[in-house]
Design an enzyme around this catalytic site. Structure first.
Site, short mmCIF file in Angstrom:
data_model
loop_
_atom_site.label_atom_id
_atom_site.label_comp_id
_atom_site.label_asym_id
_atom_site.label_seq_id
_atom_site.Cartn_x
_atom_site.Cartn_y
_atom_site.Cartn_z
N HIS A 142 0.74 -1.35 -0.02
CA HIS A 142 -0.03 0.18 -0.05
C HIS A 142 0.92 1.24 -0.05
O HIS A 142 0.65 2.19 0.69
CB HIS A 142 -0.91 0.00 1.16
CG HIS A 142 -1.86 -1.14 1.15
ND1 HIS A 142 -3.23 -0.79 0.58
CD2 HIS A 142 -1.73 -2.39 1.58
CE1 HIS A 142 -3.98 -2.07 0.79
NE2 HIS A 142 -3.14 -3.01 1.51
N HIS A 184 -3.83 0.96 11.71
CA HIS A 184 -3.56 -0.22 12.61
C HIS A 184 -4.88 -0.91 13.13
O HIS A 184 -5.78 -0.57 13.79
CB HIS A 184 -2.87 0.11 13.82
CG HIS A 184 -2.42 -1.36 14.70
ND1 HIS A 184 -2.78 -2.65 14.42
CD2 HIS A 184 -1.53 -1.51 15.52
CE1 HIS A 184 -2.18 -3.47 15.12
NE2 HIS A 184 -1.50 -2.84 15.83
N ASN A 211 -10.35 -2.80 2.53
CA ASN A 211 -9.93 -2.63 1.16
C ASN A 211 -11.53 -2.51 0.22
O ASN A 211 -12.61 -2.53 0.93
CB ASN A 211 -9.47 -4.38 0.74
CG ASN A 211 -8.18 -4.34 1.24
OD1 ASN A 211 -7.26 -3.58 1.08
ND2 ASN A 211 -7.51 -5.65 1.10
FE1 HDD Z 1 -2.50 -4.91 5.51
C1 HDD Z 1 -0.91 -1.69 5.34
C2 HDD Z 1 -5.35 -3.49 4.30
C3 HDD Z 1 -3.74 -8.00 5.42
C4 HDD Z 1 0.17 -6.10 6.81
N1 HDD Z 1 -3.01 -3.00 4.87
C5 HDD Z 1 -2.43 -2.00 4.87
C6 HDD Z 1 -3.30 -0.90 4.33
C7 HDD Z 1 -4.32 -1.31 4.15
C8 HDD Z 1 -4.42 -2.54 4.44
C9 HDD Z 1 -5.53 -0.52 3.44
C10 HDD Z 1 -2.70 0.68 3.92
C11 HDD Z 1 -2.71 1.41 5.22
C12 HDD Z 1 -2.33 2.77 5.02
O1 HDD Z 1 -3.10 3.38 4.24
O2 HDD Z 1 -1.45 3.23 5.54
N2 HDD Z 1 -4.16 -5.67 4.99
C13 HDD Z 1 -5.37 -4.81 4.39
C14 HDD Z 1 -6.42 -5.87 4.48
C15 HDD Z 1 -6.03 -7.09 4.70
C16 HDD Z 1 -4.67 -7.02 5.19
C17 HDD Z 1 -7.91 -5.52 4.14
C18 HDD Z 1 -6.72 -8.61 5.01
C19 HDD Z 1 -7.92 -8.37 5.12
N3 HDD Z 1 -2.05 -6.60 6.15
C20 HDD Z 1 -2.60 -7.78 5.98
C21 HDD Z 1 -1.82 -8.94 6.63
C22 HDD Z 1 -0.51 -8.42 7.18
C23 HDD Z 1 -0.64 -7.05 6.74
C24 HDD Z 1 -2.12 -10.33 6.80
C25 HDD Z 1 0.65 -8.99 7.74
C26 HDD Z 1 0.52 -10.08 8.53
N4 HDD Z 1 -0.55 -4.03 5.92
C27 HDD Z 1 0.46 -4.75 6.42
C28 HDD Z 1 1.42 -3.86 6.75
C29 HDD Z 1 1.22 -2.41 6.37
C30 HDD Z 1 -0.32 -2.82 5.80
C31 HDD Z 1 3.14 -4.49 6.68
C32 HDD Z 1 2.17 -1.87 5.53
C33 HDD Z 1 1.98 -0.39 5.79
C34 HDD Z 1 1.37 -0.26 7.07
O3 HDD Z 1 0.81 -1.63 7.51
O4 HDD Z 1 1.08 0.51 7.76
O5 HDD Z 1 1.64 -3.79 8.30
#
Ligand code: HDD
Length: 717
Positions: free
Chosen positions: A79, A343, A152
Site C-alpha cells: 500500500h 492499525h 479494502n
Molecule cells: Fe495490510 C498496510 C489492508 C492483510 C500487513 N493493509 C495496509 C493498508 C491497508 C491494508 C488498507 C494501508 C494502510 C495505509 O493506508 O497506511 N491488509 C489490509 C487488508 C488485509 C490485510 C484489508 C486483509 C484482510 N496486512 C494484511 C496482513 C498483514 C498486513 C495479513 C501481515 C501479517 N498491511 C500490513 C503492513 C502495512 C499494511 C505491513 C504496510 C504499511 C502499514 O501496514 O502501515 O503492516
C-alpha cells in the site's frame, strides 16, 4: 490538557484544531536555520576565496544538506501508493443495542476522520490505474480514542492465515532478480504462488473483475473484510461485517482504458480525489453493517472466521447506519498522507476482534511496520496519528519523543503521584476484551471449515452479468498470457475449471492451450501450500446460487447520477456557441462538467462571433480521461476531420463503450470512428441530432450517461 468531552457540535473540527498547533506558515517571515538564526545568503556556500574550496565551518550548508539527505523514509512494504483526505462521520441511528462504542451511539456527534486510499503492489510513484486491490483505511478520531477500520475495496482476501502474507506479497511484488514488473500482478511469480494456493480463487475472481480498475476512488465500495465483534454495555457480542457504500455508485473503467490512463495521467485517481474535494464535490460513503448474533456463528455454509468468504447480503442484509464525508484535502502530503499509521488493532470499547487467523496476524504486523517506517515507538505523537482523546500513560522516552511528562513518577502502581494515571473501570470507559471462552490444544492447523475454496468463487462469477463475466475472462487471459512458464498456466486452468468450465475453456483458447484433462485433483501437484494432504479442498453445497449484490452492473444507483462526471466537448473555431452552451448548461444542472477541447489553448471564436475559453488542447486531452464526449454543431467543426487526435479520441471513446453525442456538423465528425455503418445505426450509445441546441438530445445524453457505459456495444467491437 486535552478534554475530549467538548461541545458535540464542534467535535467534527476537533482534529483540525489539534493539527493547527503543528502548522507553520512562512508568509512574511525571514529564512532561518533550524536553530532560528536568520540566513543572509541562501545561494552560496562559505569558501576560502571566491574560487576556493568550501569550508567545513559552513553550518548553514551542512544543516541544509544533512536534512535533505534524510528526507525520505522507507515506503510502506504494501500500500505504498496512496492518497488521503480529511472529513467526518455522522451516525444515522444509535447502535447502542449492539455496541457501546460512543461514536456509534450518539447521533449528535460528528466524528473527525482521516481516510487513505491506496493500491497494494506498486511503489510510491507507481500508476493509480494498476489492476490491483485498493486499500480503504479510515481513522476515526473518536472521543474514546482512535478507531481504525483498515479495509479494502473487496470484501475477501487472497489467503486465510497471516503466515502466508509475506509469501503473497513477495510473489506479487516485482521479481527480485530484475525488479520487474512494477505495480502489476501479470507475471510468473504471482501466478506461480496463486496456482498453488486454491484458497485464493474467490479473491482472484474479484481482482480479475472490474472492481480492480475503479473509475474513481470516490466510486468504489469499501469493506472491513474480517468478521469483527460489536460489544454492548451488557458485554453481549454480535458478529459484524463493515461495508462502505459510495453515494456516487460503484463504477470502473475498462482494462485497455486503464492501461492508457497509466500513460496519459498516472495520478488519475489522486488528482480526481483532490480536485473533487477542492471544488466542493465532497465524496460521501454510507457505512453499512451486517450483524450476526453469536448464536448463528455456525449457521452458514462457510466459517465466519475465514477471510476468503463473504456473507451474502441475501443472507444477512446490510443496514446503513451512518455517512462519511471527505471535505478537506491534506495541507502536506508527507506530514499527513505519508506519516499516517493505521492499525486494525486500534479499537475502542464496543469493538473487538474475532479469531480470524489473518486478522490475528495483522494485529502484530501494523505496529511493527511503523517502527521501521516511522522510526520510533513514538509514532503516535506524529500530529496526524495523535488521538484527540486525553492520553496519559507511563510510556517514556524513545527516539524523537515530543511530550514532556512532568513529575517524578513513570510507573504504576505508585503513591508518589497519587496513583495517577489510574486505571478506568469498565463503566468509566476502560477497554476490556470480550471474554470469549477458549478451551483448546495448541495446534499448527487450519480448521476443516475453511476448506471450500471454490463455492464462493463460483457464486461471484455466476452472479455477474455477461459483460462482467467477459471482462473477468479477458483479464485472466491477459494476466496468464503474460506468464511465461507453461506449467503455471496449466495449473491455473486446472483451478479455474473448479470455478467455471466455460470460463476456463475460453481462457484456454486464448492461451492456445487445452483445458487439463485430469482436473479432479489438479490442486497442488505435490508442491502447494498443503504438501501434507491435511487441507484437501472440499465443496460445500451453498444455500444460495446467485447474489445480485456482487455485481456492479446489477446494482445501479437509484436514481442514477452523473454528478462530477467529466464530459469532453470537441470544439474548434467556428463551433456553434448555442450548441455548446445548451449542452454545457444541461450537464451542469445534472452535476457534470463540460471540458472544452480545441486545437489550441486560449480562446476560440464561435460561429456567433463570441469567444469560448479553451480548457485543454488536443495535444493534452485524451478520451480515456473523460466519461463521455459531445461534438457540437457549427460549420467550423468540420475542420476537425483533418485532426488525427480527434479521430483517435472518438475511436477510443467508442471502443471503451462511452456515450457519444453529436449535433449538426458534429454528427459528421462522429462518423470518423472506424466501424461498419450498420453497427452504428444500431448503436444506442451514439446519440445524434440534426437540430442545434437540442434540449431532447441533452436530456437523452444525460439519461444515457447515468448508465456509465454502453456495454451492449462490446459485442460488436
Ligand atoms: Fe495490510 C498496510 C489492508 C492483510 C500487513 N493493509 C495496509 C493498508 C491497508 C491494508 C488498507 C494501508 C494502510 C495505509 O493506508 O497506511 N491488509 C489490509 C487488508 C488485509 C490485510 C484489508 C486483509 C484482510 N496486512 C494484511 C496482513 C498483514 C498486513 C495479513 C501481515 C501479517 N498491511 C500490513 C503492513 C502495512 C499494511 C505491513 C504496510 C504499511 C502499514 O501496514 O502501515 O503492516
Amino acid at each position: 490538557m486535552k478534554n475530549a468531552n467538548k461541545n458535540k457540535e464542534d467535535y467534527a473540527d476537533e482534529k483540525q484544531k489539534d493539527l493547527e498547533i503543528n502548522k507553520s506558515n512562512a508568509e512574511n517571515q525571514f529564512l532561518t536555520t533550524n536553530q532560528g538564526v536568520k540566513i543572509n545568503d541562501n545561494n552560496n556556500s562559505l569558501k576560502a576565496g571566491e574560487r576556493g574550496p568550501s569550508l567545513l565551518e559552513d553550518f548553514i550548508l551542512r544543516e541544509k544538506i544533512t536534512h535533505f539527505d534524510h528526507e525520505r523514509i522507507p515506503e510502506r512494504i504494501v500500500h505504498a501508493r496512496g492518497s488521503a483526505a480529511h472529513g467526518y462521520f455522522e451516525l444515522y441511528k444509535s447502535m447502542e443495542k449492539f455496541t457501546k462504542a460512543e461514536f456509534l451511539n450518539d447521533t449528535s456527534i460528528k466524528t473527525p476522520v482521516f481516510v487513505r486510499f491506496s493500491t497494494v503492489a506498486g511503489s510510491r510513484g507507481s500508476t493509480d490505474l494498476a489492476r490491483d486491490v485498493r486499500g480503504f483505511s479510515v481513522k476515526f478520531y473518536t472521543q474514546q480514542g482512535n478507531y481504525d477500520l483498515v479495509g479494502n475495496n473487496m470484501p475477501v482476501f487472497f489467503i486465510q492465515d497471516a503466515m502466508k502474507f509475506p509469501d503473497l506479497i513477495h510473489a506479487v511484488k516485482p521479481e527480485p532478480h530484475h525488479e520487474m514488473p512494477q505495480a502489476a500482478s501479470a507475471h510468473d511469480t504471482f501466478w506461480d504462488f496463486i496456482s498453488l494456493m486454491p484458497e485464493s480463487m474467490h479473491m482472484i475472481m474479484w481482482v480479475m473483475s472490474d472492481r480492480a480498475i475503479p473509475r474513481s476512488l470516490r466510486m468504489m465500495e469499501g469493506f472491513g473484510v474480517h468478521t469483527f465483534r460489536f460489544i454492548n454495555k451488557n458485554n453481549e457480542s454480535h458478529f459484524v461485517k463493515f461495508h462502505w457504500k459510495p453515494k456516487l455508485g460503484t463504477h470502473a473503467v475498462v482494462w485497455d482504458e486503464a492501461q492508457k490512463i497509466s500513460g496519459k495521467n498516472s495520478d488519475f485517481h489522486r488528482q480526481d480525489l483532490w480536485e473533487a474535494i477542492d471544488g466542493g464535490n465532497f465524496p460521501e460513503w454510507e457505512l453499512g453493517v451486517q450483524i450476526i448474533p453469536e448464536a448463528d456463528e455456525h449457521k452458514y455454509d462457510f466459517d465466519l472466521l475465514d477471510p476468503t468468504k463473504l456473507v451474502p447480503e441475501e443472507l444477512v442484509p446490510v443496514t446503513l447506519i451512518g455517512k462519511m464525508v471527505l471535505n478537506r484535502n491534506p495541507d502536506n502530503f508527507f506530514a499527513e498522507t505519508e506519516q499516517v499509521a493505521f492499525h486494525p488493532g486500534h479499537v475502542v470499547p464496543g469493538i473487538d476482534f474475532t479469531n480470524d487467523p489473518l486478522l490475528q496476524g495483522r494485529l502484530f504486523s501494523y505496529t511493527d511496520t511503523q517502527l521501521s517506517r516511522l522510526g520510533s515507538p513514538n509514532f503516535h505523537e506524529i500530529p496526524i496519528n495523535r488521538t484527540v482523546a486525553p492520553m496519559h500513560n507511563n510510556q517514556r522516552d524513545g527516539h524523537m519523543r515530543q511530550e514532556i511528562p512532568v513529575g517524578r513518577v513513570s510507573y504504576h502502581p505508585n503513591s508518589l503521584g497519587g496513583g495517577c494515571p489510574f486505571q478506568a473501570k469498565i463503566e468509566e470507559g476502560g477497554f476490556a476484551s470480550f471474554n470469549e471462552r477458549i478451551d483448546a490444544s495448541k495446534v499448527r492447523e487450519r480448521s476443516a471449515s475453511f476448506s471450500d475454496h471454490f463455492s464462493q468463487a463460483k457464486l461471484f462469477y455466476v452472479s455477474q452479468t455477461p459483460t462482467e463475466q467477459e471482462h473477468i475472462m479477458k483479464a485472466l487471459s491477459f494476466e496468464l498470457g503474460k506468464v511465461e512458464t507453461p506449467s503455471i498456466r496449466e495449473r491455473m486452468l486446472g483451478l479455474l475449471t473448479k470455478v467455471d468450465k466455460t470460463l476456463t475453456a475460453k481462457i484456454a483458447k486464448s492461451l492456445g492451450m487445452e483445458v487439463p484433462k485430469d482436473i479432479e485433483k489438479p490442486i497442488n501437484h505435490g508442491v502447494g501450500a498443503d504438501d501434507s494432504g491435511k487441507q484437501e479442498p472440499t465443496i460445500v453445497k451453498q444455500s444460495i446460487e446467485t447474489s445480485d449484490t456482487l455485481s456492479m452492473l446489477k446494482t445501479p444507483l437509484d436514481p442514477k447520477t452523473i454528478a462530477t462526471r467529466q464530459i469532453a466537448f470537441l470544439c474548434a473555431d467556428g463551433v456553434s456557441a448555442a450548441s455548446v452552451d445548451n449542452m454545457k448548461n444541461a450537464l451542469k444542472q445534472a452535476g457534470a462538467k463540460a471540458i472544452i477541447i480545441a486545437p489550441h489553448l486560449g480562446t476560440i471564436v464561435a460561429e456567433e462571433g463570441t469567444e469560448i475559453v479553451v480548457d485543454q488542447s488536443y495535444l493534452i486531452a485524451s478520451s480515456v480521461l473523460f466519461d463521455g464526449v459531445f461534438v457540437p454543431g457549427g460549420k467550423g467543426i468540420l475542420s476537425l476531420k483533418n485532426l488525427k487526435e480527434v479521430k483517435e479520441f472518438l475511436t477510443d471513446s467508442y471502443a471503451h463503450c462511452k456515450f457519444i453525442a453529436g449535433e449538426g456538423e458534429g454528427s459528421e465528425i462522429i462518423m470518423l470512428i472506424e466501424r461498419k455503418e450498420d453497427k452504428v445505426n444500431k448503436d444506442s450509445g451514439i446519440l445524434l441530432s440534426d437540430k442545434f441546441a437540442d434540449e431532447n438530445l441533452a436530456g437523452a445524453f444525460i439519461h444515457a450517461l447515468g448508465d456509465h457505459r454502453y456495454w451492449e456495444r462490446e459485442d460488436n467491437l
